[in-house]
Motif scaffolding. Sequence first.
Motif, mmCIF file in Angstrom:
data_model
loop_
_atom_site.group_PDB
_atom_site.id
_atom_site.type_symbol
_atom_site.label_atom_id
_atom_site.label_comp_id
_atom_site.label_asym_id
_atom_site.label_seq_id
_atom_site.Cartn_x
_atom_site.Cartn_y
_atom_site.Cartn_z
ATOM 1 N N VAL A 360 3.684 -10.376 -29.218
ATOM 2 C CA VAL A 360 4.399 -9.434 -28.352
ATOM 3 C C VAL A 360 3.478 -8.272 -27.988
ATOM 4 C CG1 VAL A 360 6.392 -7.907 -28.133
ATOM 5 C CG2 VAL A 360 6.597 -10.025 -29.458
ATOM 6 N N ASP A 361 3.431 -7.934 -26.700
ATOM 7 C CA ASP A 361 2.794 -6.678 -26.312
ATOM 8 C C ASP A 361 3.741 -5.892 -25.421
ATOM 9 O OD1 ASP A 361 2.139 -7.164 -23.412
ATOM 10 O OD2 ASP A 361 0.955 -8.786 -24.290
ATOM 11 N N PHE A 362 3.447 -4.598 -25.211
ATOM 12 C CA PHE A 362 4.414 -3.693 -24.612
ATOM 13 C C PHE A 362 3.829 -2.950 -23.414
ATOM 14 C CE2 PHE A 362 6.503 -4.306 -28.588
ATOM 15 C CZ PHE A 362 5.562 -4.080 -29.589
ATOM 16 N N ARG A 363 4.732 -2.556 -22.544
ATOM 17 C CA ARG A 363 4.449 -1.562 -21.513
ATOM 18 C C ARG A 363 5.575 -0.546 -21.580
ATOM 19 N NH1 ARG A 363 0.922 -2.415 -17.030
ATOM 20 N NH2 ARG A 363 1.873 -0.459 -16.304
ATOM 21 N N ARG A 364 5.276 0.652 -22.060
ATOM 22 C CA ARG A 364 6.298 1.684 -22.189
ATOM 23 C C ARG A 364 6.412 2.488 -20.897
ATOM 24 N NH1 ARG A 364 4.363 4.065 -27.903
ATOM 25 N NH2 ARG A 364 2.390 3.460 -26.955
ATOM 26 N N ASP A 365 6.572 1.781 -19.797
ATOM 27 C CA ASP A 365 6.801 2.398 -18.508
ATOM 28 C C ASP A 365 7.525 1.381 -17.640
ATOM 29 O OD1 ASP A 365 4.905 0.520 -17.919
ATOM 30 O OD2 ASP A 365 3.400 1.911 -17.157
ATOM 31 N N ARG A 366 7.748 1.746 -16.398
ATOM 32 C CA ARG A 366 8.386 0.809 -15.475
ATOM 33 C C ARG A 366 7.594 0.826 -14.175
ATOM 34 N NH1 ARG A 366 14.702 1.183 -14.716
ATOM 35 N NH2 ARG A 366 14.558 0.504 -16.869
ATOM 36 N N PRO A 367 6.656 -0.082 -14.018
ATOM 37 C CA PRO A 367 5.807 -0.087 -12.818
ATOM 38 C C PRO A 367 6.602 -0.508 -11.585
ATOM 39 C CG PRO A 367 5.378 -2.027 -14.151
ATOM 40 C CD PRO A 367 6.327 -1.182 -14.932
ATOM 41 N N PHE A 368 6.684 0.382 -10.583
ATOM 42 C CA PHE A 368 7.462 0.072 -9.393
ATOM 43 C C PHE A 368 6.605 -0.462 -8.256
ATOM 44 C CE2 PHE A 368 10.507 2.916 -11.471
ATOM 45 C CZ PHE A 368 11.679 2.214 -11.287
ATOM 46 N N GLY A 369 5.365 -0.044 -8.170
ATOM 47 C CA GLY A 369 4.523 -0.448 -7.055
ATOM 48 C C GLY A 369 4.059 -1.889 -7.164
ATOM 49 N N PRO A 370 3.895 -2.566 -6.047
ATOM 50 C CA PRO A 370 3.459 -3.966 -6.056
ATOM 51 C C PRO A 370 2.149 -4.176 -6.809
ATOM 52 C CG PRO A 370 4.195 -3.334 -3.867
ATOM 53 C CD PRO A 370 4.158 -2.079 -4.683
ATOM 54 N N ARG A 371 1.217 -3.242 -6.670
ATOM 55 C CA ARG A 371 -0.065 -3.413 -7.339
ATOM 56 C C ARG A 371 0.114 -3.398 -8.849
ATOM 57 N NH1 ARG A 371 -4.023 1.061 -5.754
ATOM 58 N NH2 ARG A 371 -3.624 0.104 -3.716
ATOM 59 N N ASN A 372 0.893 -2.464 -9.351
ATOM 60 C CA ASN A 372 1.124 -2.383 -10.805
ATOM 61 C C ASN A 372 1.914 -3.582 -11.306
ATOM 62 O OD1 ASN A 372 -0.255 0.019 -11.186
ATOM 63 N ND2 ASN A 372 1.562 1.290 -10.812
ATOM 64 N N ILE A 373 2.912 -4.012 -10.531
ATOM 65 C CA ILE A 373 3.694 -5.190 -10.933
ATOM 66 C C ILE A 373 2.775 -6.401 -11.038
ATOM 67 C CG2 ILE A 373 5.463 -6.825 -10.189
ATOM 68 C CD1 ILE A 373 6.996 -4.486 -8.997
ATOM 69 N N ARG A 374 1.893 -6.540 -10.051
ATOM 70 C CA ARG A 374 0.983 -7.693 -10.041
ATOM 71 C C ARG A 374 0.082 -7.676 -11.279
ATOM 72 N NH1 ARG A 374 0.116 -7.628 -5.096
ATOM 73 N NH2 ARG A 374 1.339 -9.478 -4.568
ATOM 74 N N GLN A 375 -0.373 -6.512 -11.693
ATOM 75 C CA GLN A 375 -1.211 -6.418 -12.892
ATOM 76 C C GLN A 375 -0.434 -6.824 -14.148
ATOM 77 O OE1 GLN A 375 -2.511 -2.352 -12.829
ATOM 78 N NE2 GLN A 375 -4.218 -2.740 -11.418
ATOM 79 N N VAL A 376 0.842 -6.434 -14.210
ATOM 80 C CA VAL A 376 1.654 -6.720 -15.395
ATOM 81 C C VAL A 376 1.956 -8.209 -15.518
ATOM 82 C CG1 VAL A 376 3.893 -6.334 -16.492
ATOM 83 C CG2 VAL A 376 2.668 -4.419 -15.465
ATOM 84 N N ILE A 377 2.217 -8.871 -14.404
ATOM 85 C CA ILE A 377 2.642 -10.279 -14.474
ATOM 86 C C ILE A 377 1.477 -11.251 -14.313
ATOM 87 C CG2 ILE A 377 4.896 -9.629 -13.574
ATOM 88 C CD1 ILE A 377 4.148 -10.913 -10.918
ATOM 89 N N ASP A 378 0.284 -10.737 -14.206
ATOM 90 C CA ASP A 378 -0.881 -11.600 -14.027
ATOM 91 C C ASP A 378 -0.978 -12.624 -15.162
ATOM 92 O OD1 ASP A 378 -3.358 -12.432 -12.861
ATOM 93 O OD2 ASP A 378 -4.393 -11.338 -14.455
ATOM 94 N N ARG A 379 -1.151 -13.883 -14.813
ATOM 95 C CA ARG A 379 -1.325 -15.002 -15.738
ATOM 96 C C ARG A 379 -0.053 -15.368 -16.514
ATOM 97 N NH1 ARG A 379 -7.332 -13.825 -18.387
ATOM 98 N NH2 ARG A 379 -8.420 -13.600 -16.398
ATOM 99 N N ALA A 380 1.072 -14.781 -16.150
ATOM 100 C CA ALA A 380 2.332 -15.151 -16.815
ATOM 101 C C ALA A 380 2.813 -16.504 -16.287
ATOM 102 C CB ALA A 380 3.396 -14.091 -16.577
ATOM 103 N N ASP A 381 3.478 -17.263 -17.156
ATOM 104 C CA ASP A 381 4.079 -18.528 -16.735
ATOM 105 C C ASP A 381 5.430 -18.317 -16.078
ATOM 106 O OD1 ASP A 381 2.169 -20.602 -17.788
ATOM 107 O OD2 ASP A 381 2.579 -19.500 -19.639
ATOM 108 N N LEU A 382 6.066 -17.177 -16.371
ATOM 109 C CA LEU A 382 7.386 -16.890 -15.809
ATOM 110 C C LEU A 382 7.677 -15.412 -16.003
ATOM 111 C CD1 LEU A 382 10.535 -19.072 -15.931
ATOM 112 C CD2 LEU A 382 10.745 -16.697 -16.677
ATOM 113 N N VAL A 383 8.475 -14.871 -15.099
ATOM 114 C CA VAL A 383 8.871 -13.465 -15.159
ATOM 115 C C VAL A 383 10.397 -13.390 -15.224
ATOM 116 C CG1 VAL A 383 8.829 -11.244 -13.971
ATOM 117 C CG2 VAL A 383 6.850 -12.758 -13.837
ATOM 118 N N VAL A 384 10.909 -12.475 -16.044
ATOM 119 C CA VAL A 384 12.353 -12.251 -16.158
ATOM 120 C C VAL A 384 12.668 -10.837 -15.697
ATOM 121 C CG1 VAL A 384 14.314 -12.051 -17.729
ATOM 122 C CG2 VAL A 384 12.639 -13.877 -18.058
ATOM 123 N N ASP A 385 13.672 -10.709 -14.832
ATOM 124 C CA ASP A 385 14.182 -9.383 -14.467
ATOM 125 C C ASP A 385 15.535 -9.179 -15.124
ATOM 126 O OD1 ASP A 385 14.665 -6.901 -13.133
ATOM 127 O OD2 ASP A 385 15.980 -7.999 -11.763
#
Length: 515
Positions: A360-385
């Motif tokens: 488990v790793d964490f992001r203690r923020d909420r990235p709203f911009g597309p660029r930040n979202i893309r960095q967070v989900i990079d290489r993920a197999d799936l994303v959950v909202d």
Amino acid sequence: MKPVVLPEPEAVDTVDKASLDAFRLSLLKGGFEVVPESGGRAWSGPLPNELHDLTSARTMVVLIRDGWPYFHPYTFVDGIAGEHVRDDGLVCLWNDDDVSLKWLTWLGVRSRLVAWADRARTGFHPDDRALDAFLGFASHSGELATFDLKELAGWHFSDGKSGRMHGRWVNKGRLDLLPGRAHGDELTGRWFYRDRVERSPLSIDAFVAALSPVQRQAYRRGLDRDPASGEGPLRVVALIWPRFDAFDVVVISMVDANGAYGAKVLEPAPRDTVALARRAGQDSSLLATKSVVIFGAGAVGSHIALLLAEDGVGRLRLVDNDRVRPGNVVRHVAGAHAVGLHKVIALGVEIGEHAPWTSVDFRRDRPFGPRNIRQVIDRADLVVDATGHASFAAGLARVAGADGIPLVAATLFRNGAVGRAERQLAGDVPLFERSAANGFETVPRESDEEPIVLELGCSAPVNLAPPSSVVTLAGLAARMVVDTLTNRFSYPQEVIEVYRPLDTPRFARVGQLAH
């Protein structure tokens, strides 16, 4: 011919008196008689000939238990020994959760007993195993001995080997066994390994007899050890031996959780990853290679994350900037001890307690911009909202869709009356474009009468969804995630469940809406 009159079974709390009477009549026909002063509960009769070579006894006792016919009767045979039998002669014929009802007649019990005797002579099949050697001890304490055999003894066993260990009481019902010397109030211990144990030891004497001569010397020296030597006398011992494709273990503690002396056998409870993963489901090995990013670690998101970890997902990234408030713990997986922690950290702790195989790793923020979202989900197999934030969900869906990453969104509506889980794959209609015009449901908007509740110190209205709706939706979303990660795609793109009827016709009945 006079009718047979059976004594009233005063001691039996039965669900079905007619079937109980029929069973007792079959015992009578089989040559059994009621044991005096048993209230019709215990019956003594002839031991089947097929068991005569296993014991000198020629009679046996059948004991009818409360809850008949849904709880099988106990059968006792004096002097019989072997696997799946207690030292008081109780022969383990069925598990308490057996629902076969094959014991409704004496012939059914007899058939099972004869089959047990055949296995006792030739060896029990792996399907019969319960790894239940500890049950044979009359001194069974009901307490657990937890251990990781690889940690304790390294898995590199050889016949006659033994090693140091120590025991640490936890929660007054669990003795955790760990390698090395004892310190402070910990119990000094030693484990012993044998390549072959003919029969599970049913007493302390049998335990010692199963040891090799060298092991017996180590055992006796340990019992007589002077505390002044720097290491206390043995207070917990374990015998380990191979059984089918696993190991069996008998653990005996000379000191209980309250500090009282007296040898008692503890129930062995492995805590290694392999043992835990048996309960993770059949997809766990495939999911172990998967990485999932979860936005929203609140009520719904925390339950989704924990379920996915327990299902075997190898890596989770949790994204949320909120802290746990006292009111959150009613619906969150974390308890009151986590108040004040960031939700992602509290959730990570709970995942570690339940599913240690998940990174488990964490992001203690909420990235709203597309660029930040893309960095967070990079290489993920799936994303959950699981944020419940419509505008953020639309932005996340755009980024995930552009990058070709599957997305599952879980949302509660109308204070928990309706739950919706949606999946977006490459080529699907994007979540933010779905409407009745292209074949998707629109959840009815809230009416003016819907209550709005604000909580001191929190700017957002409190969602009044009950925990049952939260957990139900989380379970649906987690199943949809696993369905997607395993490429089954058994679920449609959208699943809507009604937990409380609404006035709108399509939503006026509890259940899942037809897609």
